[in-house]
Design a protein around this motif. Structure first.
Motif, mmCIF file in Angstrom:
data_model
loop_
_atom_site.group_PDB
_atom_site.id
_atom_site.type_symbol
_atom_site.label_atom_id
_atom_site.label_comp_id
_atom_site.label_asym_id
_atom_site.label_seq_id
_atom_site.Cartn_x
_atom_site.Cartn_y
_atom_site.Cartn_z
ATOM 1 N N GLY A 200 -9.385 10.709 18.479
ATOM 2 C CA GLY A 200 -10.232 9.680 17.898
ATOM 3 C C GLY A 200 -11.545 10.185 17.340
ATOM 4 N N GLU A 201 -11.918 11.429 17.681
ATOM 5 C CA GLU A 201 -13.158 11.992 17.142
ATOM 6 C C GLU A 201 -12.975 12.459 15.700
ATOM 7 O OE1 GLU A 201 -16.384 14.063 19.991
ATOM 8 O OE2 GLU A 201 -14.504 15.162 19.820
ATOM 9 N N THR A 202 -14.079 12.489 14.983
ATOM 10 C CA THR A 202 -14.087 12.980 13.609
ATOM 11 C C THR A 202 -14.635 14.404 13.594
ATOM 12 O OG1 THR A 202 -14.422 10.773 12.688
ATOM 13 C CG2 THR A 202 -15.032 12.629 11.286
ATOM 14 N N LEU A 203 -13.954 15.282 12.846
ATOM 15 C CA LEU A 203 -14.455 16.647 12.642
ATOM 16 C C LEU A 203 -14.854 16.799 11.176
ATOM 17 C CD1 LEU A 203 -14.984 19.609 13.417
ATOM 18 C CD2 LEU A 203 -12.551 20.072 12.976
ATOM 19 N N VAL A 204 -16.124 17.088 10.964
ATOM 20 C CA VAL A 204 -16.635 17.339 9.625
ATOM 21 C C VAL A 204 -17.027 18.800 9.536
ATOM 22 C CG1 VAL A 204 -18.385 16.767 7.903
ATOM 23 C CG2 VAL A 204 -17.494 14.986 9.412
ATOM 24 N N THR A 205 -16.534 19.489 8.518
ATOM 25 C CA THR A 205 -16.879 20.891 8.308
ATOM 26 C C THR A 205 -17.776 21.022 7.081
ATOM 27 O OG1 THR A 205 -14.891 21.773 9.353
ATOM 28 C CG2 THR A 205 -15.965 23.170 7.722
ATOM 29 N N ILE A 206 -18.895 21.726 7.268
ATOM 30 C CA ILE A 206 -19.795 22.032 6.161
ATOM 31 C C ILE A 206 -19.443 23.422 5.660
ATOM 32 C CG2 ILE A 206 -22.185 22.174 5.394
ATOM 33 C CD1 ILE A 206 -22.956 20.679 7.982
ATOM 34 N N SER A 207 -19.030 23.502 4.412
ATOM 35 C CA SER A 207 -18.593 24.766 3.824
ATOM 36 C C SER A 207 -19.651 25.279 2.857
ATOM 37 C CB SER A 207 -17.266 24.558 3.087
ATOM 38 O OG SER A 207 -16.994 25.626 2.214
ATOM 39 N N SER A 208 -19.902 26.577 2.906
ATOM 40 C CA SER A 208 -20.879 27.169 1.989
ATOM 41 C C SER A 208 -20.392 28.501 1.469
ATOM 42 C CB SER A 208 -22.237 27.371 2.674
ATOM 43 O OG SER A 208 -23.165 27.955 1.765
ATOM 44 N N THR A 209 -20.445 28.671 0.150
ATOM 45 C CA THR A 209 -20.311 29.993 -0.432
ATOM 46 C C THR A 209 -21.649 30.700 -0.293
ATOM 47 O OG1 THR A 209 -19.531 31.214 -2.361
ATOM 48 C CG2 THR A 209 -20.903 29.287 -2.796
ATOM 49 N N TRP A 210 -21.823 31.842 -0.960
ATOM 50 C CA TRP A 210 -23.091 32.565 -0.871
ATOM 51 C C TRP A 210 -23.913 32.314 -2.142
ATOM 52 C CZ3 TRP A 210 -23.789 37.724 -3.354
ATOM 53 C CH2 TRP A 210 -22.734 38.052 -4.213
ATOM 54 N N THR A 211 -25.062 32.932 -2.223
ATOM 55 C CA THR A 211 -26.071 32.823 -3.293
ATOM 56 C C THR A 211 -26.944 31.588 -3.106
ATOM 57 O OG1 THR A 211 -25.007 31.492 -5.039
ATOM 58 C CG2 THR A 211 -24.408 33.825 -4.913
ATOM 59 N N ALA A 212 -28.036 31.573 -3.851
ATOM 60 C CA ALA A 212 -29.018 30.495 -3.741
ATOM 61 C C ALA A 212 -28.504 29.170 -4.273
ATOM 62 C CB ALA A 212 -30.305 30.892 -4.472
ATOM 63 N N ALA A 233 -18.630 21.384 12.168
ATOM 64 C CA ALA A 233 -18.430 22.838 12.133
ATOM 65 C C ALA A 233 -19.069 23.400 10.872
ATOM 66 C CB ALA A 233 -16.941 23.180 12.168
ATOM 67 N N ALA A 234 -19.463 24.668 10.946
ATOM 68 C CA ALA A 234 -20.053 25.355 9.796
ATOM 69 C C ALA A 234 -19.183 26.548 9.439
ATOM 70 C CB ALA A 234 -21.470 25.825 10.112
ATOM 71 N N VAL A 235 -18.730 26.585 8.182
ATOM 72 C CA VAL A 235 -17.976 27.718 7.648
ATOM 73 C C VAL A 235 -18.834 28.355 6.558
ATOM 74 C CG1 VAL A 235 -15.966 28.401 6.275
ATOM 75 C CG2 VAL A 235 -15.685 26.832 8.208
ATOM 76 N N SER A 283 -14.516 28.834 -2.748
ATOM 77 C CA SER A 283 -13.071 28.709 -2.554
ATOM 78 C C SER A 283 -12.699 27.837 -1.361
ATOM 79 C CB SER A 283 -12.450 30.101 -2.382
ATOM 80 O OG SER A 283 -12.511 30.844 -3.572
ATOM 81 N N THR A 284 -13.523 27.841 -0.308
ATOM 82 C CA THR A 284 -13.164 27.069 0.881
ATOM 83 C C THR A 284 -12.994 25.598 0.549
ATOM 84 O OG1 THR A 284 -14.314 28.633 2.327
ATOM 85 C CG2 THR A 284 -13.860 26.456 3.224
ATOM 86 N N THR A 285 -13.885 25.042 -0.259
ATOM 87 C CA THR A 285 -13.766 23.640 -0.658
ATOM 88 C C THR A 285 -12.484 23.409 -1.440
ATOM 89 O OG1 THR A 285 -16.174 23.745 -0.936
ATOM 90 C CG2 THR A 285 -15.067 21.731 -1.640
ATOM 91 N N GLN A 286 -12.127 24.372 -2.277
ATOM 92 C CA GLN A 286 -10.923 24.245 -3.097
ATOM 93 C C GLN A 286 -9.663 24.309 -2.244
ATOM 94 O OE1 GLN A 286 -11.692 27.410 -5.899
ATOM 95 N NE2 GLN A 286 -13.707 26.530 -6.320
ATOM 96 N N TYR A 287 -9.650 25.216 -1.270
ATOM 97 C CA TYR A 287 -8.501 25.275 -0.374
ATOM 98 C C TYR A 287 -8.397 24.005 0.471
ATOM 99 C CZ TYR A 287 -7.561 30.222 -1.355
ATOM 100 O OH TYR A 287 -7.230 31.412 -1.953
ATOM 101 N N ALA A 288 -9.531 23.449 0.880
ATOM 102 C CA ALA A 288 -9.511 22.205 1.647
ATOM 103 C C ALA A 288 -8.840 21.097 0.842
ATOM 104 C CB ALA A 288 -10.938 21.811 2.035
ATOM 105 N N ALA A 289 -9.236 20.975 -0.421
ATOM 106 C CA ALA A 289 -8.619 19.962 -1.278
ATOM 107 C C ALA A 289 -7.131 20.224 -1.456
ATOM 108 C CB ALA A 289 -9.324 19.936 -2.634
#
Length: 374
Positions: A200-212, A233-235, A283-289
């Motif tokens: 019943g819990e929700t898992l939200v992952t924050i995804s970040s590539t590199w650079t500013a 979670a943080a990726v 890419s992580t966001t793209q793989y998630a989709a």
């Protein structure tokens, strides 16, 4: 390392318990490249005819720790250059013009086509690039790679226009990372339990590539302010860890109460376990989709028209505080790969063709993704 303790060194043949092996060299210039190549290496498992060596052209703390963790037999780059290998594996075009053997090079992210518009160091006036540019693929008027792995038939069309000399080396193989994620979907509940997500819990992952331009720099408040209806979670892209150091990354996220996923492995299982991924143009966001996880964009700079990030930007809302606005993107897997669930078979056939030996008779393995590097 002592150069004389491996089967390659002087008298090494007398030390080898399994002599006469075909030699495979894995070039690891970064953790990013190394993690992608680890998807490739199980295709050589159980073959006593093959010995795999790893080399670090530019040794650094992160790549050294990465190879130490997997137990790879590491040889110095200078030593590698003094020997001939039957196959060289790479996930970057750096150093392959000096590679001592036939090279197979594959993308280290989703698609061989970059999402960003320009080379980061080139400045505003530079021409857009797409990742299959002539200047990247050729050295001294030649194509150094024997096999250039593409994910999609559309990339073949781009290659034909940008660098026709590279067409004989092109192999449309799909995306082995995506195939492993798709094969791991039945284990979603297992991953959620392993991450401590209660029913019943929700898992939200924050995804970040590199650079500013990334989530990590543009939206640092998310790591503390994201609604805590469940777990977060943080990726983070491995280059963030490599450039700033593990201590600094953990220091920046101290007190955030997010689960920090290691850069080497675990991000794929976490994405599959997630209810929502809030990400950027990486890419992580793209793989998630692509595996059906609902997504939101935390930030997205100007990206190349026709890129995967551009396709997401057209249909995915920007995150404005409500994760309920996250959307699924049907059919996105087909934008990444035109050989869904076939990459392992195509890549293994290509590697053995370059090795000059017959493929094993056993089926091509497709290992589920792990939450650990072990």
């Amino acid at each position: 390392m002592n150069w004389f303790t491996t089967p390659l060194g002087a008298g090494g043949v007398h030390r080898a318990t399994v002599p006469g092996c075909r030699k495979v060299l894995v070039i690891v210039p970064s953790v990013v490249a190394g993690t992608r190549l680890l998807d490739l290496l199980p295709l050589l498992d159980s073959d006593f005819r093959i010995q795999v060596y790893f080399t670090l052209p530019e040794p650094c703390g992160s790549t050294t720790r990465f190879l130490s963790a997997i137990g790879g037999l590491v040889i110095p780059w200078e030593m590698a250059l003094q020997h001939e290998f039957d196959l060289v594996l790479a996930a970057s075009y750096r150093f392959i013009d000096r590679a001592p053997g036939p090279v197979l090079v594959l993308p280290h992210g989703a698609s061989a086509m970059k999402s960003r518009q320009r080379v980061r160091a080139a400045g505003e006036g530079a021409r857009p690039v797409h990742g299959l540019d002539r200047q990247l693929l050729m050295r001294d008027g030649k194509v150094p790679a024997s096999a250039i792995v593409l994910s999609h038939d559309q990339e073949l069309d781009v290659l034909a226009e940008s660098c026709p000399e590279a067409l004989p080396a092109a192999v449309v193989a799909g995306d082995i990372c995506l195939d492993r994620m798709r094969a791991s979907l039945p284990f979603r509940e297992h991953y959620r339990r392993a991450l401590g997500v209660e029913p019943g819990e929700t898992l939200v992952t924050i995804s970040s590539t590199w650079t500013a331009e990334s989530t990590f720099h543009q939206r640092p408040e998310l790591y503390r302010e994201l609604p805590r209806s469940g777990k977060v979670a943080a990726v983070l892209h491995p280059n963030i860890w490599a450039a700033h150091g593990e201590w600094q990354v953990r220091s920046w996220l101290a007190g955030s109460e997010v689960m920090i996923i290691p850069p080497e492995e675990g991000w794929r299982a976490t994405v599959i376990a997630s209810d929502v991924v809030v990400g950027d143009f990486g890419s992580t966001t793209q793989y998630a989709a692509a595996v059906g996880t609902r997504v939101l964009l935390a930030t997205c700079p100007e990206v190349r028209d026709g890129s995967l990030a551009h396709a997401l930007r057209r249909v995915v809302p920007m995150f404005a505080g409500d994760i309920a606005e996250a959307v699924a993107v049907p059919g996105f897997a087909d934008l990444i790969s035109s050989r869904l669930d076939q990459a392992g078979a195509i890549l293994r056939a290509t590697m053995y063709r370059l090795l000059g030996i017959q493929e094993p008779a056993h089926a091509v393995p497709v290992a589920p993704c792990s939450l650990t590097t072990a």
